[in-house]
Enzyme design. Structure first.
Site, PDB file in Angstrom:
ATOM      1  N   THR A  49       0.945  -1.077   0.132  1.00  0.00           N
ATOM      2  CA  THR A  49      -0.047   0.074   0.066  1.00  0.00           C
ATOM      3  C   THR A  49       0.723   1.362  -0.018  1.00  0.00           C
ATOM      4  OG1 THR A  49      -1.378   1.346   1.345  1.00  0.00           O
ATOM      5  CG2 THR A  49      -0.222  -0.181   2.368  1.00  0.00           C
ATOM      6  N   TYR A  70      -1.687   0.616  10.364  1.00  0.00           N
ATOM      7  CA  TYR A  70      -1.651  -0.056   8.990  1.00  0.00           C
ATOM      8  C   TYR A  70      -0.668  -0.215   8.249  1.00  0.00           C
ATOM      9  CZ  TYR A  70      -3.620  -0.944   4.305  1.00  0.00           C
ATOM     10  OH  TYR A  70      -3.823  -1.403   3.166  1.00  0.00           O
TER      11      TYR A  70
END
Length: 313
Positions: free
Chosen positions: A124, A146
């Site tokens: 990501t 995250y």
């Protein structure tokens, strides 16, 4: 080819599994139907991938995978993760589902698929940090649980590659949108709130945030090009996204235009760990994968609205 897609009932994973099945690969999907969002919504995705011919396995990547999967694989596309930036998700959950689960999967694949051609880790842009406007060589500076745990997962995969235990690459995705987008994500939530005529919560200041919003179909086609290029991408980190930026406000206005109704905006406190700007620098993807996003932002949003209407109205 036999392909394993983890997180196959999720947003991007389901599109990827469906695409490979349409290319006549033998596709296996795995998902644990976590409670992060309504499993009934994942069930809709599951129905679609099963229709496409995907063999589905319900399991958690932290399980004893050898007791649940007897097939060997040529490729692994690893999407499964604890997603998003959420104040209600503990660090333990991110660590368990992004780090330990990834290592357990790697151990299983090394033992059971010795002839694996490529392990594709799905990463990501949150790895880069507050300003994701950088090339793959930049020092990662994640600012959320995250982003931090996805960076750790990426390094676990590439560590196996560096020691010669398997061929692997990592694809860092940028702000993916489109049909099946998770319900807590921007556009699905916005579309629902407009049709339901309920308030749409907008984090303070986020209307000015800019993103490389990338249509899911372009993402899938880009990822699929690694097949047959194992030697080219082995050990590489590659950005996959759009190099055209739009602000959140522009996205809201486009959805309002497509639907023909105004959103009822309710400003909420800013979200810690949110990125201010993302721009996908995709020179490397163009060079190694001949990657080129094709879907315009408005055309992609039209497809997402159409999907929502067909599934939920």
């Amino acid at each position: 080819m036999k392909i394993l897609v983890t997180g196959a009932a999720g947003f991007i994973g389901s599109h990827t599994a469906e695409f490979f099945a349409s290319q006549e690969h033998e596709v296996f999907g795995i998902d644990n139907f976590s409670e992060y969002y309504d499993p009934a919504l994942k069930q809709l995705n599951l129905e679609d991938i099963k229709k496409a011919g995907v063999t589905f396995i319900e399991a958690d990547l932290n399980d004893d995978l050898a007791s649940k999967i007897s097939t060997t694989f040529d490729y692994v596309f690893h999407f499964a993760a604890q997603p998003g930036i959420s104040a209600t998700t503990s660090l333990d959950e991110y660590v368990q589902n992004n780090i330990f689960a990834t290592q357990n999967l790697l151990d299983f694949i090394k033992q059971n698929s010795p002839n694996l051609k490529l392990f594709v880790n799905i990463a990501t842009s949150s790895i880069y940090g507050k300003e994701a406007t950088l090339p793959e060589t930049a020092l990662p500076k994640p600012i959320s649980y995250y982003g931090t745990t996805k960076l750790a997962a990426e390094q676990l995969v590439l560590g196996e590659q560096r020691t010669g235990k398997l061929k692997a690459c990592s694809l860092r995705l940028y702000s993916v949108y489109g049909p099946r987008e998770r319900p807590e994500k921007l556009y699905t939530k916005l579309i629902k709130s407009i049709y339901d005529q309920t308030a749409f919560p907008l984090f303070e200041g986020s209307e000015k945030h800019s993103r490389s919003f990338t249509y899911v179909g372009d993402i899938v086609k880009g990822m699929a090009t690694v097949i047959g290029k194992e030697d080219v991408v082995n050990g590489e980190i590659i950005n996959i996204g759009s190099d055209v930026e739009y602000t959140t406000q522009q996205g809201i206005e486009l959805i309002e235009k497509i639907i023909g109704l105004k959103a009822k905006i309710e400003v909420t406190p800013p979200r810690p760990g949110d990125q201010l700007r993302t721009t996908a620098l995709i020179k490397k993807a163009r060079k190694l994968l001949d990657y080129e996003p094709e879907t315009s932002f408005e055309a992609g949003l039209e497809k997402q609205v159409d999907w929502y209407r067909k599934k939920f109205l």
